[in-house]
Motif scaffolding. Structure first.
Motif, short mmCIF file in Angstrom:
data_model
loop_
_atom_site.label_atom_id
_atom_site.label_comp_id
_atom_site.label_asym_id
_atom_site.label_seq_id
_atom_site.Cartn_x
_atom_site.Cartn_y
_atom_site.Cartn_z
N THR A 48 1.00 -1.27 0.09
CA THR A 48 -0.09 -0.13 0.24
C THR A 48 1.01 1.15 -0.14
OG1 THR A 48 -0.17 -0.22 2.21
CG2 THR A 48 -1.82 -1.19 1.35
N ALA A 49 0.40 2.23 -0.83
CA ALA A 49 1.42 3.44 -0.97
C ALA A 49 0.38 4.82 -1.02
CB ALA A 49 2.12 3.47 -2.36
N LEU A 50 1.01 5.69 -0.56
CA LEU A 50 0.11 6.81 -0.28
C LEU A 50 1.03 7.93 -1.31
CD1 LEU A 50 -2.02 8.98 0.68
CD2 LEU A 50 -0.47 9.69 2.36
N TRP A 68 1.48 -1.48 -6.70
CA TRP A 68 1.18 -1.19 -5.33
C TRP A 68 -0.54 -0.75 -5.31
CZ3 TRP A 68 4.51 -0.10 -1.14
CH2 TRP A 68 5.86 -0.31 -1.47
N GLN A 69 -1.14 -0.69 -4.38
CA GLN A 69 -2.41 -0.19 -4.08
C GLN A 69 -2.15 1.36 -3.58
OE1 GLN A 69 -4.40 -2.91 -1.12
NE2 GLN A 69 -3.81 -4.61 -2.27
N VAL A 70 -2.60 2.04 -4.59
CA VAL A 70 -2.20 3.54 -4.44
C VAL A 70 -3.52 4.52 -3.84
CG1 VAL A 70 -1.11 5.56 -5.42
CG2 VAL A 70 -0.37 3.31 -5.98
N THR A 71 -3.15 5.24 -2.99
CA THR A 71 -4.02 6.49 -2.57
C THR A 71 -3.36 7.58 -3.05
OG1 THR A 71 -5.04 5.19 -0.92
CG2 THR A 71 -5.35 7.55 -0.82
N PHE A 112 -0.03 2.40 5.49
CA PHE A 112 0.49 2.54 4.33
C PHE A 112 2.00 2.00 4.50
CE2 PHE A 112 -2.74 5.67 3.73
CZ PHE A 112 -3.21 5.29 2.31
N ASP A 113 2.37 1.41 3.78
CA ASP A 113 3.89 0.55 3.52
C ASP A 113 4.92 1.64 3.02
OD1 ASP A 113 2.89 -1.73 4.36
OD2 ASP A 113 2.30 -2.21 2.37
N VAL A 115 5.06 5.96 1.88
CA VAL A 115 4.60 7.43 1.80
C VAL A 115 5.59 8.25 0.81
CG1 VAL A 115 3.60 9.44 2.85
CG2 VAL A 115 2.79 7.44 3.81
N MET A 138 1.63 5.89 8.70
CA MET A 138 2.54 4.58 8.22
C MET A 138 2.58 3.37 9.10
SD MET A 138 5.73 7.24 7.24
CE MET A 138 7.26 5.84 6.88
N ALA A 142 7.41 0.81 7.49
CA ALA A 142 7.23 1.61 6.26
C ALA A 142 8.17 2.59 5.88
CB ALA A 142 5.73 2.22 6.50
#
Length: 229
Positions: A48-50, A68-71, A112-113, A115, A138, A142
């Protein structure tokens, strides 16, 4: 005949105007920053990433393409719209959130893993507050990647700027120092993994410009920080 006086714009007006050409005009800072940043990100693992201050989705799209699963958080509607269109064209799923980094980030804690905050904190007054929010969201272990125009470069009279129809537009930058960035990171409880000051003379050869070489060869141009929770 001298050069016309630069026009100063607010962040919202400036990035709204710049949005339509942001991805199509040459930007030495982006080109330089990506070389060093992507090298660091190659060693980062997670799901997961922001992308905080995602703009037109530069990093959000790159990360999503890598699985990645992104926001993506971005306060400017014009910039965000371009990122959304790009994601739709590639059939990439990104969760888009409209929010300023001056406020509490509207996402869950420890979510998130990774940022990424690229070329954004120079516009955020509450630097420590923003990095503390990054720490909150995080997950343990992360990584945080911060990139920015180097404070030394801004101090030389080179604020965030772009040219449109022969007019140079200046956007406001906060008076953060290099130490401000590093103290915000360590003060939030993060451990520094890498700090890179990239001077004008180290702009990768294919991106080097005569202007940079002559005027800013010895001046730090980009600041890149990788930290871990």
């Amino acid at each position: 005949m001298g050069h016309p006086t630069p026009v100063k714009l607010s962040l919202m007006e400036g990035y709204s105007r710049w949005a339509k050409s942001y991805n199509t005009t040459w930007n030495t800072l982006i080109a330089t920053e990506e070389v060093y940043s992507l090298d660091l990100l190659n060693s980062v693992e997670g799901m997961t990433a922001l992308d905080a201050g995602a703009g037109t989705g530069r990093f959000a799209l790159k990360l999503a393409r890598r699985g990645w699963q992104v926001t993506a958080i971005e306060p400017n509607p014009a910039m965000q719209a371009i990122a959304q269109r790009a994601a739709a064209c590639e059939n990439i799923h990104i969760d888009f959130v409209s929010s300023s980094l001056e406020d509490e980030v509207p996402v869950e804690s420890a979510a998130f893993d990774l940022v990424v905050c690229a070329l954004t904190l120079c516009h955020v007054a509450n630097l420590r507050g923003a990095v503390s929010e990054f720490f909150r969201i995080m997950a343990p272990g992360a990584h945080l990647l911060i990139t920015d125009v180097h404070p030394d470069f801004v101090s030389c009279g080179m604020p965030t700027q772009f040219v449109e129809d022969g007019i140079t537009y200046h956007l406001p930058n906060e008076p953060h120092t290099r130490d401000d960035y590093l103290q915000a990171v360590t003060g939030a409880g993060l451990t520094l993994s890498a700090v890179r000051d990239v001077p004008g003379c180290e702009v990768p050869g294919e991106f080097e410009t005569e202007f940079m070489r002559k005027n800013f060869g010895s001046v730090n141009f980009a600041l890149i920080v990788l930290a871990r929770k």
